[in-house]
Design an enzyme around this catalytic site. Structure first.
Site, PDB file in Angstrom:
ATOM      1  N   ASP A  94     -10.894   2.769   4.695  1.00 16.76           N
ATOM      2  CA  ASP A  94     -10.930   1.316   4.529  1.00 16.76           C
ATOM      3  C   ASP A  94     -12.301   0.734   4.862  1.00 16.76           C
ATOM      4  O   ASP A  94     -12.505  -0.476   4.775  1.00 16.76           O
ATOM      5  CB  ASP A  94      -9.857   0.662   5.415  1.00 16.76           C
ATOM      6  CG  ASP A  94      -9.456  -0.714   4.926  1.00 16.76           C
ATOM      7  OD1 ASP A  94      -9.604  -0.999   3.723  1.00 16.76           O
ATOM      8  OD2 ASP A  94      -8.974  -1.520   5.745  1.00 16.76           O
ATOM      9  N   GLN A 102      -4.014  -1.908   9.900  1.00 17.68           N
ATOM     10  CA  GLN A 102      -3.823  -3.210   9.274  1.00 17.68           C
ATOM     11  C   GLN A 102      -4.360  -4.326  10.171  1.00 17.68           C
ATOM     12  O   GLN A 102      -4.049  -4.397  11.350  1.00 17.68           O
ATOM     13  CB  GLN A 102      -2.342  -3.443   8.959  1.00 17.68           C
ATOM     14  CG  GLN A 102      -2.063  -4.746   8.240  1.00 17.68           C
ATOM     15  CD  GLN A 102      -2.722  -4.822   6.873  1.00 17.68           C
ATOM     16  OE1 GLN A 102      -2.699  -3.877   6.103  1.00 17.68           O
ATOM     17  NE2 GLN A 102      -3.319  -5.960   6.571  1.00 17.68           N
ATOM     18  N   LYS A 156       0.830  -1.210   0.000  1.00 21.60           N
ATOM     19  CA  LYS A 156       0.000   0.000   0.000  1.00 21.60           C
ATOM     20  C   LYS A 156       0.861   1.254   0.000  1.00 21.60           C
ATOM     21  O   LYS A 156       0.538   2.238  -0.688  1.00 21.60           O
ATOM     22  CB  LYS A 156      -0.942  -0.036   1.213  1.00 21.60           C
ATOM     23  CG  LYS A 156      -1.993  -1.139   1.103  1.00 21.60           C
ATOM     24  CD  LYS A 156      -2.637  -1.481   2.434  1.00 21.60           C
ATOM     25  CE  LYS A 156      -3.535  -2.698   2.285  1.00 21.60           C
ATOM     26  NZ  LYS A 156      -4.068  -3.175   3.579  1.00 21.60           N
TER      27      LYS A 156
END
Length: 284
Positions: free
Chosen positions: A122, A99, A55
Site C-alpha cells: 500500500d 486500514q 478489497k
C-alpha cells in the site's frame, strides 16, 4: 454532456489491470504460490469495514488469497505491531495492508513503519516513500499510482505539463507530486495555508484534487482544457471536485465514483501479485 469531453473511466482501467493479472496469478498458483494479501482492521469504523470488504472481494474474484484480521477498538500500538510482525514473518503472506484510520490511541506511523518494505503493497512506509522519490523499486502508494495509471491508459501526456496538486498527505498529495515530477511535469503543491489558491489552480494543465472536502474545487478555478483528476471520496459518493461545473472547462475528468477508486484497488492487487512474484524469484 459535451461529446468532446473525455471521461476517464476508472472501471475500464481497473479491468485492464486485472486482466493482465489473471495469467500471472495462474502461473504463480501453478508453481505452488498463491498471492496473499493480509488486511488489518482495527476497531469498528463502518467506512473502514466497507473498504476492507471491497478489497477482500476484489481479491477473491481474481484468486488472490485474502487474510482478514480484525482487532478490537482498544488494541494498543504494541499489540498491533506484534500482529504486523507475525505477518512479516509469514512467508505465505505477500502484502500487508493496515486500514486507515486507526483508533486514536495507536501510533499509526509506528504501525506503518513496522511493515516490511517488500510487503508494503500500500506504499505507506517512509522508506518506500523515499525510494519512490528516487524512482527505485519500492511499491508506490496505491492512489497516486492509480492516478498515473489512468493518465497513461488514456495516453495523456505528463512531460512538460504543469500539474497542480491540492493536498499534501503523505500517502496521496506528496507521493503523487513526486511521481509526476519524476515524469517531468512541473509540479505545484497547494495546501490549507496556500494563498490565492484559485489563481494557482487556474495555472494547472493537470489538476489533482486530494483534500477530502466535497465539491471543493470549483469549475471557475479550472483552466480551459485542463485534465482534472479527482482523488477524493466523500459521503454520498461525492468527490473533491464540483464535477458538473469542472466538466464544462476540462478536456478530461475522472468521475466519482468509477474514477480513481477502482484503479486504486486494482493497483493494490497488482502490487500483491508483484510481491508474490518477487518472493518466488528470490528463493530460486
Amino acid at each position: 454532456m459535451e461529446t468532446n469531453k473525455l471521461i476517464l473511466d476508472g472501471n475500464i482501467v481497473a479491468s485492464s489491470i486485472k486482466a493482465d493479472l489473471v495469467p500471472r496469478i495462474a502461473k504463480l498458483i501453478g508453481r505452488g504460490i498463491t498471492p496473499c494479501l493480509a488486511t488489518i482492521l482495527v476497531g469498528n469504523d463502518p467506512a473502514s469495514a466497507t473498504y476492507v470488504r471491497m478489497k477482500v472481494n476484489a481479491c477473491k474474484k481474481l484468486g488472490i488469497e485474502s487474510r482478514r484480521i480484525v482487532l478490537a477498538e482498544d488494541t494498543t500500538t504494541e499489540q498491533l505491531i506484534q500482529t504486523i510482525q507475525q505477518l512479516n514473518e509469514d512467508i505465505t503472506v505477500h502484502g500487508i495492508l493496515l486500514q486507515h484510520p486507526v483508533p486514536e490511541q495507536i501510533d499509526e506511523r509506528a504501525a506503518f513503519e513496522a511493515i516490511q518494505l517488500h510487503k508494503d503493497v500500500d506504499g505507506v512506509t517512509t522508506l518506500g516513500f523515499a525510494q519512490n522519490a528516487f524512482s527505485l523499486a519500492a511499491f508506490p502508494s496505491c492512489t497516486p499510482a492509480a492516478i498515473i495509471a489512468i493518465l497513461d491508459f488514456y495516453n495523456i501526456q505528463i512531460e512538460g505539463k504543469h500539474a497542480v496538486i491540492i493536498g499534501r498527505s503523505p500517502i496521496l498529495g506528496k507521493p503523487v507530486s513526486l511521481m509526476l515530477l519524476n515524469r517531468n511535469a512541473t509540479v505545484t503543491i497547494c495546501h490549507s495555508k496556500t494563498q490565492n489558491l484559485e489563481e494557482i489552480v487556474k495555472l494547472g494543465n493537470i489538476v489533482v484534487a486530494a483534500v477530502g472536502k466535497p465539491k471543493f474545487i470549483k469549475g471557475s478555478w479550472i483552466k480551459a482544457g485542463a485534465i482534472v483528476m479527482d482523488a477524493g471520496y466523500n459521503e454520498g459518493n461525492i468527490g473533491d471536485v464540483d464535477y458538473e461545473a469542472c466538466l464544462i472547462k476540462a478536456s478530461a475528468i475522472t468521475p466519482v465514483p468509477a474514477g480513481v477508486g477502482p484503479v486504486t484497488i486494482a493497483t493494490l492487487l497488482k502490487h500483491t501479485v508483484d510481491s508474490a512474484e518477487n518472493s518466488f524469484f528470490s528463493i530460486l
